[in-house]
Motif scaffolding. Structure first.
Motif, mmCIF file in Angstrom:
data_model
loop_
_atom_site.group_PDB
_atom_site.id
_atom_site.type_symbol
_atom_site.label_atom_id
_atom_site.label_comp_id
_atom_site.label_asym_id
_atom_site.label_seq_id
_atom_site.Cartn_x
_atom_site.Cartn_y
_atom_site.Cartn_z
ATOM 1 N N THR A 125 0.819 -1.219 0.000
ATOM 2 C CA THR A 125 0.000 0.000 0.000
ATOM 3 C C THR A 125 0.848 1.263 0.000
ATOM 4 O OG1 THR A 125 -0.161 -0.165 2.376
ATOM 5 C CG2 THR A 125 -2.040 -0.928 1.104
ATOM 6 N N ASN A 126 2.136 1.164 0.374
ATOM 7 C CA ASN A 126 2.922 2.402 0.347
ATOM 8 C C ASN A 126 3.253 2.841 -1.077
ATOM 9 O OD1 ASN A 126 4.824 0.540 -0.309
ATOM 10 N ND2 ASN A 126 5.971 0.708 1.603
ATOM 11 N N LEU A 127 2.906 1.997 -2.076
ATOM 12 C CA LEU A 127 3.060 2.426 -3.470
ATOM 13 C C LEU A 127 1.820 3.148 -3.973
ATOM 14 C CD1 LEU A 127 4.780 -0.715 -4.996
ATOM 15 C CD2 LEU A 127 5.824 1.417 -4.262
ATOM 16 N N PHE A 128 0.725 3.063 -3.180
ATOM 17 C CA PHE A 128 -0.503 3.752 -3.590
ATOM 18 C C PHE A 128 -0.269 5.256 -3.507
ATOM 19 C CE2 PHE A 128 -3.731 0.271 -2.216
ATOM 20 C CZ PHE A 128 -3.028 -0.638 -2.963
ATOM 21 N N GLY A 129 -0.887 5.986 -4.403
ATOM 22 C CA GLY A 129 -0.737 7.436 -4.329
ATOM 23 C C GLY A 129 -1.554 8.121 -5.386
ATOM 24 N N GLY A 130 -1.486 9.426 -5.400
ATOM 25 C CA GLY A 130 -2.182 10.197 -6.414
ATOM 26 C C GLY A 130 -3.689 10.168 -6.266
ATOM 27 N N ALA A 131 -4.370 10.501 -7.362
ATOM 28 C CA ALA A 131 -5.829 10.575 -7.338
ATOM 29 C C ALA A 131 -6.441 9.239 -6.947
ATOM 30 C CB ALA A 131 -6.343 11.004 -8.709
ATOM 31 N N MET A 132 -5.740 8.151 -7.288
ATOM 32 C CA MET A 132 -6.252 6.823 -6.968
ATOM 33 C C MET A 132 -6.359 6.631 -5.455
ATOM 34 S SD MET A 132 -3.518 3.927 -7.051
ATOM 35 C CE MET A 132 -3.572 2.630 -5.864
ATOM 36 N N LEU A 133 -5.366 7.149 -4.714
ATOM 37 C CA LEU A 133 -5.395 7.031 -3.259
ATOM 38 C C LEU A 133 -6.561 7.843 -2.690
ATOM 39 C CD1 LEU A 133 -3.822 5.915 -0.780
ATOM 40 C CD2 LEU A 133 -2.750 8.135 -0.643
ATOM 41 N N THR A 134 -6.750 9.039 -3.239
ATOM 42 C CA THR A 134 -7.881 9.872 -2.803
ATOM 43 C C THR A 134 -9.184 9.124 -2.999
ATOM 44 O OG1 THR A 134 -6.703 11.867 -3.421
ATOM 45 C CG2 THR A 134 -9.071 12.046 -3.209
ATOM 46 N N LEU A 135 -9.320 8.479 -4.188
ATOM 47 C CA LEU A 135 -10.555 7.753 -4.466
ATOM 48 C C LEU A 135 -10.723 6.578 -3.516
ATOM 49 C CD1 LEU A 135 -11.087 7.613 -8.314
ATOM 50 C CD2 LEU A 135 -12.596 8.527 -6.558
ATOM 51 N N ILE A 136 -9.628 5.853 -3.250
ATOM 52 C CA ILE A 136 -9.738 4.695 -2.354
ATOM 53 C C ILE A 136 -10.199 5.152 -0.976
ATOM 54 C CG2 ILE A 136 -8.440 2.905 -1.149
ATOM 55 C CD1 ILE A 136 -6.738 2.586 -3.585
ATOM 56 N N ILE A 137 -9.505 6.153 -0.427
ATOM 57 C CA ILE A 137 -9.868 6.620 0.913
ATOM 58 C C ILE A 137 -11.273 7.210 0.905
ATOM 59 C CG2 ILE A 137 -9.267 8.185 2.778
ATOM 60 C CD1 ILE A 137 -6.409 8.065 1.917
ATOM 61 N N GLY A 138 -11.532 8.068 -0.106
ATOM 62 C CA GLY A 138 -12.823 8.748 -0.154
ATOM 63 C C GLY A 138 -13.982 7.779 -0.290
ATOM 64 N N VAL A 139 -13.915 6.895 -1.295
ATOM 65 C CA VAL A 139 -15.045 6.006 -1.568
ATOM 66 C C VAL A 139 -15.258 5.035 -0.406
ATOM 67 C CG1 VAL A 139 -15.879 4.178 -3.075
ATOM 68 C CG2 VAL A 139 -14.844 6.207 -4.055
ATOM 69 N N THR A 140 -14.173 4.466 0.123
ATOM 70 C CA THR A 140 -14.339 3.519 1.219
ATOM 71 C C THR A 140 -14.946 4.199 2.434
ATOM 72 O OG1 THR A 140 -12.240 2.663 0.431
ATOM 73 C CG2 THR A 140 -13.162 1.628 2.376
ATOM 74 N N SER A 141 -14.408 5.370 2.790
ATOM 75 C CA SER A 141 -14.933 6.045 3.979
ATOM 76 C C SER A 141 -16.382 6.457 3.778
ATOM 77 C CB SER A 141 -14.107 7.279 4.305
ATOM 78 O OG SER A 141 -12.757 6.982 4.290
ATOM 79 N N ILE A 142 -16.704 6.926 2.573
ATOM 80 C CA ILE A 142 -18.088 7.332 2.312
ATOM 81 C C ILE A 142 -19.014 6.129 2.456
ATOM 82 C CG2 ILE A 142 -19.646 7.990 0.435
ATOM 83 C CD1 ILE A 142 -17.577 10.013 -0.453
ATOM 84 N N ALA A 143 -18.598 5.014 1.837
ATOM 85 C CA ALA A 143 -19.455 3.829 1.867
ATOM 86 C C ALA A 143 -19.638 3.315 3.288
ATOM 87 C CB ALA A 143 -18.864 2.742 0.975
ATOM 88 N N CYS A 144 -18.589 3.386 4.109
ATOM 89 C CA CYS A 144 -18.710 2.840 5.462
ATOM 90 C C CYS A 144 -19.377 3.820 6.417
ATOM 91 C CB CYS A 144 -17.343 2.473 6.024
ATOM 92 S SG CYS A 144 -16.482 1.253 5.060
ATOM 93 N N SER A 145 -19.221 5.129 6.143
ATOM 94 C CA SER A 145 -19.701 6.061 7.157
ATOM 95 C C SER A 145 -21.210 6.245 7.117
ATOM 96 C CB SER A 145 -19.008 7.416 7.017
ATOM 97 O OG SER A 145 -19.323 7.991 5.787
ATOM 98 N N LEU A 146 -21.843 5.960 5.967
ATOM 99 C CA LEU A 146 -23.293 6.147 5.922
ATOM 100 C C LEU A 146 -24.020 5.184 6.867
ATOM 101 C CD1 LEU A 146 -25.533 7.826 4.759
ATOM 102 C CD2 LEU A 146 -25.730 6.215 2.897
ATOM 103 N N PRO A 147 -23.763 3.853 6.766
ATOM 104 C CA PRO A 147 -24.439 2.963 7.710
ATOM 105 C C PRO A 147 -24.091 3.275 9.165
ATOM 106 C CG PRO A 147 -23.048 1.716 6.182
ATOM 107 C CD PRO A 147 -22.964 3.135 5.777
ATOM 108 N N LEU A 148 -22.820 3.566 9.433
ATOM 109 C CA LEU A 148 -22.429 3.874 10.805
ATOM 110 C C LEU A 148 -23.129 5.136 11.289
ATOM 111 C CD1 LEU A 148 -20.631 2.991 13.110
ATOM 112 C CD2 LEU A 148 -18.803 4.398 12.184
ATOM 113 N N GLY A 149 -23.214 6.120 10.390
ATOM 114 C CA GLY A 149 -23.883 7.366 10.751
ATOM 115 C C GLY A 149 -25.358 7.152 11.059
#
Lengths: 387, 371
Positions: B159-183
């Protein structure tokens, strides 16, 4: 079994059972965390102690509101950081409010062009992360402004350079006390006068031009004090000496970039809040006010704004809180705020992650909770009374 | 007198055209730009501002800009405007980070599949929605295997090779998907009749909302290990995603709570009257209405979360901003901060603006009010 079902089907007892289960799970989770923490601390030979706060910090802070040098304690460094956070937050809030109100008015304006410019400004600003705003402005100051030798000169008293802005600094001399005293007196007078005139208006229906009288008093009174005492304020003007400026007030690029970025970012949100607040007031209110013959400014001041205020102030406060919390991004450009001092260098030097982070979290939590409880109190006091 | 030329019988007078200057282009200009003296001044000021912006902006952005050069001095030799070469040379990094060149098709594939997976969630009217939803449920696993590898002969990528817009998408999409049910759970917890559940939810929400995200990320990167059994050492990326999820779940919970509180009491009374249980009421009465009301707030929170993913750069992950900063640290490109940051700003502006437009569209679509 049947007995159990009976208990389960009773609402009251079921609530108690569920809560007991939750309590057990939660208690187990907390004790698991606590056990891990104590186990890890023992394994690493650490202990939980806040004594590090009183040993010399040993690092420099380039901007301080109270005196500080690197022999002062970590505690003092943290206080310096906290004050720096406060400085940025207050400056940012003032600028953001003024600019945000201005933009909000433009957004409501019937002038198509001004309206569109304000709209696109708001969209561009708030759809870009705040961290980028901060870095962008910091980069612009550092990379595109000239060196001190070729500083941009404003009337020979202020200079813009890539090492920050230098502006004249007022220096108090003997006899300034009278000025302070008169300022305080003027403010007290203004408060009492507005109270009195409100009472008088309620009794007799007659009005004073309260705002103008108060403004006069607040400006004229302190000026009188200055004249009486032979103008006891002098200005220290920055001068180029060698490679840099001496004297005057130095605003570092970090402070300017951070304040400016936070202000213009938050202003975009404030503009939308103001606009929504004023649009939320029913059309009929304005029409009714106009039909009883109020002038446009009276319609605004007496009918629209008092009602819009109720809608505007809660989200406005939460924007102020956001601005304060966003100021913690200072660490990205090296402005020494609370997170950069206590949660940054102090953490790295003492190796006490737990204690420093807990302190940082608690301080922010205190700020947020006290402001939001003030807000709840305000909301309660302006709530519409339902019949 | 014009009107006396013909004597019309009452009611037969033809409609006259509107007075000149109130309709058409001239009328529009008059009404919208020059309706009063102050308005005219404002228009002229705006025009001047636009002129300054366009004149200065065009020459810097386009006319004097350099696209092809090997370093900053090379740029300056050609022209004095923006040096976009720094973006061009490192464009791949801005998108893929340090993901191995030969494996980048996997990122492209998961990116395209993301749209397929998101379509049935975003557009409720889509055809074959049921089948597509099955794919949406499988997507997280597919994407994980594709991006991380380690299965089906796919090379394992650290994962330390991950970066750029792809990393933003990974963090963003995963957090969005998980935070709705938790919220949603937190919002329900906060409205619960069970005192204990309520207290725990309130404490969690207020804590998360009371502290800046950056301090939480510091907690994740420096002291989370203290709270886990000795020896557990899990990935920084996952820790960041967890913290981001918690953080935005707290905000979403507050938004949804607003929606729940806006539902008229009669709805619950009606649900009680026909004998629905708590979970049935929640499923069929509370949530559908509450979620609909809170769409704008939820999307705003998501946009905020997406923008906040830039903060990971402070704890050392290389999102587009981090890649940009790395480029600036290179002596070849030293000092081109405006170009780099503007480029990253555009990446974020496009995605966030699209999200806010989508939210407006959905709001209109779901609105059952009579307009």
């Amino acid at each position: 079994m049947l007995n159990f079902l009976k208990i389960w089907r009773n609402e009251k007892s079921r609530e108690i059972i569920v809560q007991i289960i939750v309590l057990i799970i939660f208690g187990w989770f907390i004790s698991w965390l606590a056990g891990n923490v104590s186990g890890n601390f023992e394994r690493l030979g650490k202990d939980l102690s806040f004594e590090f706060l009183f040993i010399p910090a040993g690092y420099d802070i380039n901007q301080y509101l109270i005196s500080y040098n690197n022999r002062d304690s970590h505690l003092r460094a943290a206080i310096v950081g906290l004050l720096n956070t406060g400085l940025v937050a207050i400056c940012g809030i003032v600028i953001a409010t003024i600019f945000g109100l201005f933009l909000g008015v433009l957004r409501l304006s019937k002038n198509w062009l001004a309206n569109r410019i304000a709209y696109w400004y708001v969209e561009f600003t708030r759809n870009v992360p705040i961290l980028l705003h901060i870095l962008l402005w910091h980069g612009i100051i550092i990379n595109t402004l000239p060196h001190p030798k070729q500083a941009i000169d404003i009337f020979d008293v202020s200079y813009l350079t890539n090492r920050g802005f230098y502006i004249p600094k007022p220096v108090a001399e003997a006899g300034i006390e009278l000025f302070y005293l008169f300022t305080v007196l003027a403010i007290i007078f203004a408060i009492l006068f507005s109270k009195y005139s409100r009472k008088r208006q309620e009794k007799t229906g007659k009005q004073f031009p309260v705002f103008w009288i108060n403004l006069m008093v607040i400006i004229v009174f302190p000026c009188m004090a200055l004249l009486l005492n032979n103008f006891p304020i002098s200005f220290s003007i920055p001068e180029l000496k060698g490679f840099n400026f001496r004297g005057g007030l130095h605003l570092s690029p970090e402070l300017i970039a951070l304040t400016f970025a936070l202000a213009i970012y938050t202003a975009a949100f404030i503009a939308e809040i103001v606009r929504a607040g004023i649009l939320a007031i029913h059309k009929g209110q304005r029409e009714a006010a106009e039909s009883i013959g109020l002038k446009p400014d009276r319609v605004m001041n007496l009918v629209i704004l008092p009602q819009a205020r109720r809608v505007i102030i809660p989200p406005l406060t939460s924007q102020y809180l956001n601005l304060t919390k966003n100021s913690s991004l200072a660490i990205a450009i090296g402005y020494m705020d609370l997170v950069a001092t206590l949660g940054g260098i102090s953490l790295n030097q003492t190796g006490r992650e737990m204690e420093t982070m807990v302190l940082v979290l608690l301080i922010y939590l205190c700020i947020s909770l006290s402001i939001s409880s003030l807000m709840n109190w305000y909301n309660y006091s302006v709530k519409l009374v339902d019949r | 007198m014009v009107f006396n030329k013909n004597n019309y019988a009452p009611g037969t007078h033809p409609d006259l055209p509107p007075p000149p200057g109130t309709v058409g282009v001239v009328g529009w200009f008059k009404n919208n730009l020059f309706s009063s003296l102050s308005n005219s001044i404002l228009t002229l000021l705006s025009l001047y501002l636009l002129y300054l912006l366009i004149e200065g902006g065009l020459s810097w952005f386009v006319v004097d800009a350099v696209v092809d050069a090997n370093d900053k001095p090379g740029c300056r030799k050609i022209a004095d405007g923006a040096c976009w070469a720094v973006i061009v040379k490192r464009f791949d990094q801005f998108i893929y980070g340090f993901y191995p060149l030969a494996e980048r098709w996997r990122i492209d594939a998961s990116f395209c599949l993301l749209f397929v997976a998101a379509a049935p969630l975003l557009y409720p009217d889509i055809k074959f929605r049921k089948y597509m939803l099955i794919f949406s449920c499988l997507y997280p696993f597919i994407a994980f295997i594709l991006i991380k590898g380690g299965l089906f002969n796919l090379l394992m990528i650290e994962t330390n090779l991950f970066g750029g817009a792809m990393l933003t998408l990974i963090i963003g999409v995963t957090s969005i998907a998980c935070s709705l049910p938790l919220g949603i759970l937190l919002a329900l917890g906060r409205q619960s009749r069970l005192k204990l559940v309520k207290v725990i939810s309130v404490c969690f929400i207020e804590f998360m909302r009371g502290v800046p995200l950056i301090t939480l990320l510091f907690v994740a990167s420096t002291m989370l290990n203290y709270f886990l059994p000795p020896g557990t050492n899990f990935n920084l990326l996952i820790r960041v995603i967890i913290m981001m999820t918690f953080f935005s779940a707290a905000y979403i919970a507050e938004v949804i709570r607003g929606g729940i509180q806006a539902i008229p009491k009669g709805q619950y009374e009606a649900a009680d009257a026909i004998g629905l249980t708590y979970w049935q009421t929640t499923r069929f009465i509370t949530l559908p209405q509450a979620l609909k009301i809170s769409i704008p707030g939820i999307v705003n929170t998501f946009i905020g979360l997406y923008k906040d993913t830039t903060l990971v750069v402070i704890i050392g992950l290389l999102d587009p901003l981090g890649i940009g900063r790395a480029a600036l640290a290179d002596t070849k490109w030293n000092g081109l901060s405006t170009e780099t940051y503007l480029f990253v700003a555009v990446i974020f502006f496009v995605s966030c603006f699209a999200m806010s437009r989508y939210s407006l569209w959905l709001e209109k679509k779901l609105s059952t009010e009579h307009n």
